[in-house]
Scaffold this active site. Structure first.
Site, PDB file in Angstrom:
ATOM      1  N   GLU A   1       0.812  -1.225   0.000  1.00  0.00           N
ATOM      2  CA  GLU A   1       0.000   0.000   0.000  1.00  0.00           C
ATOM      3  C   GLU A   1       0.846   1.276   0.000  1.00  0.00           C
ATOM      4  O   GLU A   1       0.587   2.203   0.770  1.00  0.00           O
ATOM      5  CB  GLU A   1      -0.989  -0.044   1.173  1.00  0.00           C
ATOM      6  CG  GLU A   1      -1.969  -1.210   1.028  1.00  0.00           C
ATOM      7  CD  GLU A   1      -2.971  -1.327   2.156  1.00  0.00           C
ATOM      8  OE1 GLU A   1      -3.172  -0.329   2.854  1.00  0.00           O
ATOM      9  OE2 GLU A   1      -3.537  -2.414   2.328  1.00  0.00           O
TER      10      GLU A   1
ATOM     11  N   ASN B   1       1.644   6.141   7.306  1.00  0.00           N
ATOM     12  CA  ASN B   1       0.261   5.671   7.234  1.00  0.00           C
ATOM     13  C   ASN B   1       0.113   4.157   7.355  1.00  0.00           C
ATOM     14  O   ASN B   1      -0.990   3.659   7.452  1.00  0.00           O
ATOM     15  CB  ASN B   1      -0.364   6.079   5.897  1.00  0.00           C
ATOM     16  CG  ASN B   1      -0.456   7.575   5.763  1.00  0.00           C
ATOM     17  OD1 ASN B   1      -1.127   8.226   6.540  1.00  0.00           O
ATOM     18  ND2 ASN B   1       0.243   8.128   4.782  1.00  0.00           N
TER      19      ASN B   1
ATOM     20  N   HIS C   1     -14.293 -10.895   7.309  1.00  0.00           N
ATOM     21  CA  HIS C   1     -13.404 -11.541   8.280  1.00  0.00           C
ATOM     22  C   HIS C   1     -12.106 -10.751   8.371  1.00  0.00           C
ATOM     23  O   HIS C   1     -11.228 -10.903   7.530  1.00  0.00           O
ATOM     24  CB  HIS C   1     -13.057 -12.978   7.832  1.00  0.00           C
ATOM     25  CG  HIS C   1     -14.218 -13.919   7.830  1.00  0.00           C
ATOM     26  ND1 HIS C   1     -14.192 -15.112   7.137  1.00  0.00           N
ATOM     27  CD2 HIS C   1     -15.438 -13.856   8.432  1.00  0.00           C
ATOM     28  CE1 HIS C   1     -15.343 -15.753   7.324  1.00  0.00           C
ATOM     29  NE2 HIS C   1     -16.128 -15.000   8.099  1.00  0.00           N
ATOM     30  N   GLU C   2     -11.996  -9.902   9.373  1.00  0.00           N
ATOM     31  CA  GLU C   2     -10.703  -9.237   9.611  1.00  0.00           C
ATOM     32  C   GLU C   2      -9.896 -10.175  10.509  1.00  0.00           C
ATOM     33  O   GLU C   2     -10.234 -10.358  11.674  1.00  0.00           O
ATOM     34  CB  GLU C   2     -10.922  -7.863  10.267  1.00  0.00           C
ATOM     35  CG  GLU C   2      -9.652  -7.169  10.717  1.00  0.00           C
ATOM     36  CD  GLU C   2      -8.612  -6.976   9.611  1.00  0.00           C
ATOM     37  OE1 GLU C   2      -8.884  -6.233   8.657  1.00  0.00           O
ATOM     38  OE2 GLU C   2      -7.527  -7.588   9.709  1.00  0.00           O
TER      39      GLU C   2
ATOM     40  N   GLU D   1      -4.963  -6.579   2.270  1.00  0.00           N
ATOM     41  CA  GLU D   1      -3.606  -6.888   2.755  1.00  0.00           C
ATOM     42  C   GLU D   1      -3.251  -8.310   2.307  1.00  0.00           C
ATOM     43  O   GLU D   1      -2.895  -9.178   3.120  1.00  0.00           O
ATOM     44  CB  GLU D   1      -3.490  -6.767   4.289  1.00  0.00           C
ATOM     45  CG  GLU D   1      -3.789  -5.373   4.816  1.00  0.00           C
ATOM     46  CD  GLU D   1      -5.282  -5.064   4.853  1.00  0.00           C
ATOM     47  OE1 GLU D   1      -6.071  -5.941   5.223  1.00  0.00           O
ATOM     48  OE2 GLU D   1      -5.669  -3.936   4.477  1.00  0.00           O
TER      49      GLU D   1
ATOM     50  N   GLU E   1      -7.182  -6.371  -2.593  1.00  0.00           N
ATOM     51  CA  GLU E   1      -6.660  -5.015  -2.474  1.00  0.00           C
ATOM     52  C   GLU E   1      -5.211  -5.091  -2.959  1.00  0.00           C
ATOM     53  O   GLU E   1      -4.983  -5.278  -4.152  1.00  0.00           O
ATOM     54  CB  GLU E   1      -6.790  -4.561  -1.016  1.00  0.00           C
ATOM     55  CG  GLU E   1      -6.544  -3.089  -0.809  1.00  0.00           C
ATOM     56  CD  GLU E   1      -6.522  -2.722   0.663  1.00  0.00           C
ATOM     57  OE1 GLU E   1      -7.033  -1.668   1.013  1.00  0.00           O
ATOM     58  OE2 GLU E   1      -5.964  -3.486   1.481  1.00  0.00           O
TER      59      GLU E   1
ATOM     60  N   GLU F   1      -9.433   4.060   0.673  1.00  0.00           N
ATOM     61  CA  GLU F   1      -9.501   4.375   2.107  1.00  0.00           C
ATOM     62  C   GLU F   1      -8.468   5.415   2.526  1.00  0.00           C
ATOM     63  O   GLU F   1      -8.713   6.207   3.436  1.00  0.00           O
ATOM     64  CB  GLU F   1      -9.343   3.093   2.932  1.00  0.00           C
ATOM     65  CG  GLU F   1      -7.996   2.405   2.736  1.00  0.00           C
ATOM     66  CD  GLU F   1      -7.931   1.001   3.356  1.00  0.00           C
ATOM     67  OE1 GLU F   1      -8.976   0.361   3.494  1.00  0.00           O
ATOM     68  OE2 GLU F   1      -6.821   0.562   3.692  1.00  0.00           O
TER      69      GLU F   1
HETATM   70  C1  NOJ Z   1      -8.188  -2.984   6.005  1.00  0.00           C
HETATM   71  C2  NOJ Z   1      -9.023  -2.962   4.786  1.00  0.00           C
HETATM   72  O1  NOJ Z   1      -8.278  -2.559   3.672  1.00  0.00           O
HETATM   73  C3  NOJ Z   1     -10.199  -2.045   5.025  1.00  0.00           C
HETATM   74  O2  NOJ Z   1     -10.982  -1.971   3.865  1.00  0.00           O
HETATM   75  C4  NOJ Z   1     -10.996  -2.530   6.198  1.00  0.00           C
HETATM   76  O3  NOJ Z   1     -12.024  -1.625   6.475  1.00  0.00           O
HETATM   77  C5  NOJ Z   1     -10.123  -2.679   7.428  1.00  0.00           C
HETATM   78  N1  NOJ Z   1      -8.973  -3.447   7.126  1.00  0.00           N
HETATM   79  C6  NOJ Z   1     -10.864  -3.351   8.573  1.00  0.00           C
HETATM   80  O4  NOJ Z   1     -10.999  -4.715   8.294  1.00  0.00           O
HETATM   81 CA    CA Z   2      -5.845  -1.814   3.329  1.00  0.00          CA
END
Ligand code: NOJ
Ligand code: CA
Length: 692
Positions: free
Chosen positions: A178, A199, A404-405, A474, A492, A498
């Protein structure tokens, strides 16, 4: 839908056993067109070397190949050729969804079999495939006596350039892609300096190296892009920069925990090292070389996933209007809020909704070292009734996109994969956005190392069993695996929208996407999440999106992804005439034509929607205002199209007046040629509907 391989498969096999006396003779293979040539030769000391030409001019000077191992001598010199063979493949296959339906795969292949003459007599093969628009090569360690497995400390594939090319690059970060793109001469690449970015939630750049795809333009105007294809059970490759010798050498992502880069049992093949070569920048985007170097669909019927546009409880969190966690007192993922988005989607030809922050654990998300066991992927917060949201969505022909984070705790995620995906299957949910924010746990692993490459693949393969598609954030970089596992729908792996909401350095500059289209996008689909209409971001004093509104619309065509988000808040879309374009635009394409473009400056793409056969055009420019002339000769002959044109207003400017746009209707045929003006940071979006 049944995934099938079509038509012509032509394989000519020619085995040539080389006599020892001919060891230094070059083996040659050329593209079907004859314009690209690859030569393989052993140097005097038996080091493998390749060189590449385009129209008889060198593109890659003789460059060496080799490996360093743990507990084994290096594989470098003292090799001899034992045999070689050439093949031709000319076939056409179909994508279940994509930039186009049919993909031509036409190449000539050279296989070189090598063996060390002394030391241990190890065997080693190299495969070259030469296409009309580039080359790929990979290494193979075949089954052999006395060698069961290898521990690779480094792969030493060199790419010796022919000049100090202009390069579009991001640092060779082992943990994240990123970064903003840099445009410099090759000799001026300084990844360590450029990589300092406050960042990023995780970053590690041990060398002056770049990540791939890295795109270059030579003094003569030739375009090159270096990447890899079919990254399977191996470490991601960065390219270390040697500015004095104008050369790059592979630098694999390592593991501090394990102390090596790759461990494999024999036999095995490495990923393909790829070089796209084209005269026009636009031809880089046309190329399907990366996909063609991957294996055909292993999943067969994937009709359970449908390309879609989606809205989501997402942008409001990045704007700080709501939050992922309940303790904040402004929890976004409530049943009521989800229903509000579903109503909006249903009214606007949008069939997906993403809900982030639905599951417990977010109070312990960022800034914690121990993130294992924090999230589970089945327990909703009390104010979110998952079953009810699913029921309400279904009743409105909208499908939930699960979230799913993992918080970069992959072991926790792996333990729960079956449980989490069973729940999704039970609820009829066919896609999930995954996230890997933070340093990987266990410590010492990096996002792009072999261990994580295998994790991302395990997720993909397990998900497929439950008819689930993955949109990873990620992620590991795209290397064309979507051909083999079409459930790798998007990812991504770049600086997404974002950053415009919260980055402290002013967000993505207007040139960002005109660079991305010729770099990151060559790897595969991007979940960029376009469509911000409140460009100045009412809720954020110090941030804005650095494009015009028409540029945001154009991204639905310029960026390819089978899922495209309409990311802004419903209230920013309601009643806005320009929202009609997002309602109308397709997400699955019969064909794509890249009309014009230069890396980092501008790009114009036309895509024909598979189902309706309508066409859509998107054009974006960097910080410079420019005229773009479009020849509509891609349209069906003899037909008239109703063109709805969304263009920058005469006074539009990404900084001063980003929301100024004009809407007009025109009649066009395939004879029409129209010149449009794109404002600074501007864009153009056109939908073309065939009249009866
Ligand atoms: C990183 C992701 O790129 C973003 O889109 C997301 O909102 C956050 N993680 C939380 O999962
Ligand atoms: Ca991201």
């Amino acid at each position: 839908m049944k995934y099938f391989k079509t038509i012509l498969y032509l394989a000519i096999t020619l085995a040539v056993t080389m006599a020892c006396s001919k060891q230094n003779k070059a083996l040659k293979i050329e593209a079907p067109s004859g314009e690209i040539k690859v030569e393989f030769q052993l140097s005097k000391d038996g080091t493998p070397q390749y060189m590449v030409q385009f129209k008889d001019i060198n593109v890659i000077e003789p460059s060496s190949m080799g490996f360093d191992f743990q507990g084994q001598p290096a594989l470098q010199k003292g090799l001899k050729i034992t045999s070689s063979e050439t093949n031709t493949v000319d076939e056409t296959w179909e994508m279940p969804w994509g930039e186009q339906l049919k993909v031509k795969n036409h190449y000539n292949e050279l296989i070189v079999r090598l063996q060390e003459s002394e030391t241990s007599g190890r065997k080693f093969n190299i495969y070259f495939r030469v296409f009309d628009n580039g080359i790929g090569f990979r290494y193979e360690f075949p089954q052999q006596d006395g060698l069961d497995s290898l521990i690779i400390l480094e792969e030493n594939t060199r790419f010796k350039l022919t000049g100090d090319h202009t390069c579009w690059w991001i640092p060779g970060d082992w943990d994240i892609y990123e970064h903003l793109y840099n445009t410099t001469k090759f000799s001026e690449i300084d990844a360590i300096e450029a990589g300092k970015d406050v960042n990023l939630a995780q970053t590690y750049i041990p060398e002056n190296a770049v990540n791939t795809p890295v795109t270059m333009r030579t003094k003569e105007g030739l375009h090159l892009s270096f990447h890899e294809a079919n990254l399977t059970n191996y470490a991601g490759m960065t390219l270390k920069v040697d500015p004095e010798n104008l050369s790059m050498v592979s630098n694999l992502v390592g593991s501090d925990r394990l102390g090596y880069k790759v461990k494999r049992a024999l036999p095995f093949q490495t990923p393909w090292r790829t070089i796209q070569i084209s005269e026009k920048a636009t031809e880089l985007i046309d190329s399907k070389l990366i996909l063609n170097l991957n294996e055909p669909n292993k999943l067969d019927d994937v009709s359970w996933f449908k390309p879609k546009k989606y809205v989501g409880i997402w942008w409001e969190m990045h704007l700080n209007v709501s939050s992922w966690d309940v303790a904040s007192g402004k929890h976004g993922a409530t049943t009521e809020n989800a229903k509000r988005y579903i109503d909006f989607a249903a009214a606007n030809n949008i069939t997906g909704i993403l809900v982030e922050g639905w599951n417990t654990g977010w109070e312990h998300w960022v800034g914690f070292d121990d993130r294992e066991g924090i999230f589970d992927f089945v327990t909703p917060y009390p104010d979110y009734d998952l079953e009810e949201v699913v029921r309400y969505a279904k009743a409105n022909d909208v499908e939930l996109i699960m979230h799913h984070e993992t918080s970069a705790a992959p072991r926790t995620y792996e333990q729960q994969l079956d449980t989490a995906y069973s729940l999704m299957q039970q609820l009829g949910i066919h896609s999930v956005k995954t996230g890997y924010v933070g340093k990987i746990i266990p410590k010492g692993e990096y996002h792009h190392g072999q261990w994580m490459v295998n994790h991302y693949r395990k997720v993909l393969e397990t998900a497929a069993k439950y008819q689930i598609a993955i949109n990873a954030h990620e992620p590991i970089k795209a290397t064309g695996i979507r051909r083999t596992f079409p459930n790798a729908i998007s990812r991504e792996g770049l600086r997404g929208q974002e950053f415009n909401a919260w980055s402290v350095d002013g967000g993505n500059p207007p040139e960002h996407l005109p660079i991305v289209a010729f770099t990151r996008m060559l790897a595969g689909p991007i979940d960029f999440t376009p469509g911000v209409f409140d460009i100045k971001l009412n809720q954020k004093e110090n941030n804005q999106v650095n494009t015009t509104l028409a540029h945001q619309l154009a991204l639905y065509v310029v960026i390819y992804s089978p899922i495209q988000m309409a990311c802004d808040l419903p209230e920013n879309y309601k009643g806005h005439p320009a929202f009609q374009f997002i309602r109308d635009v397709g997400v699955d394409w019969q064909q794509t034509v890249v009309l014009n473009g230069e890396v980092g400056d501008f790009v114009t793409i036309a895509r024909q929607e598979k189902e309706s056969r309508n066409w859509f055009v998107g054009s974006i420019t960097d910080e410079n205002k420019r005229e773009i002339t479009i020849h509509f000769d891609f349209l069906e002959e003899g037909k008239t199209y109703d063109a709805i044109v969304y263009r920058d207003g005469d006074d539009a400017h990404w900084q001063n007046n980003p929301t100024s746009y004009d809407l007009e209707n025109r009649m066009v045929t395939n004879d029409s040629t129209i010149t449009f003006v794109l404002a600074e940071g501007g864009g153009l979006a056109i939908s073309l509907v065939k009249m009866d």
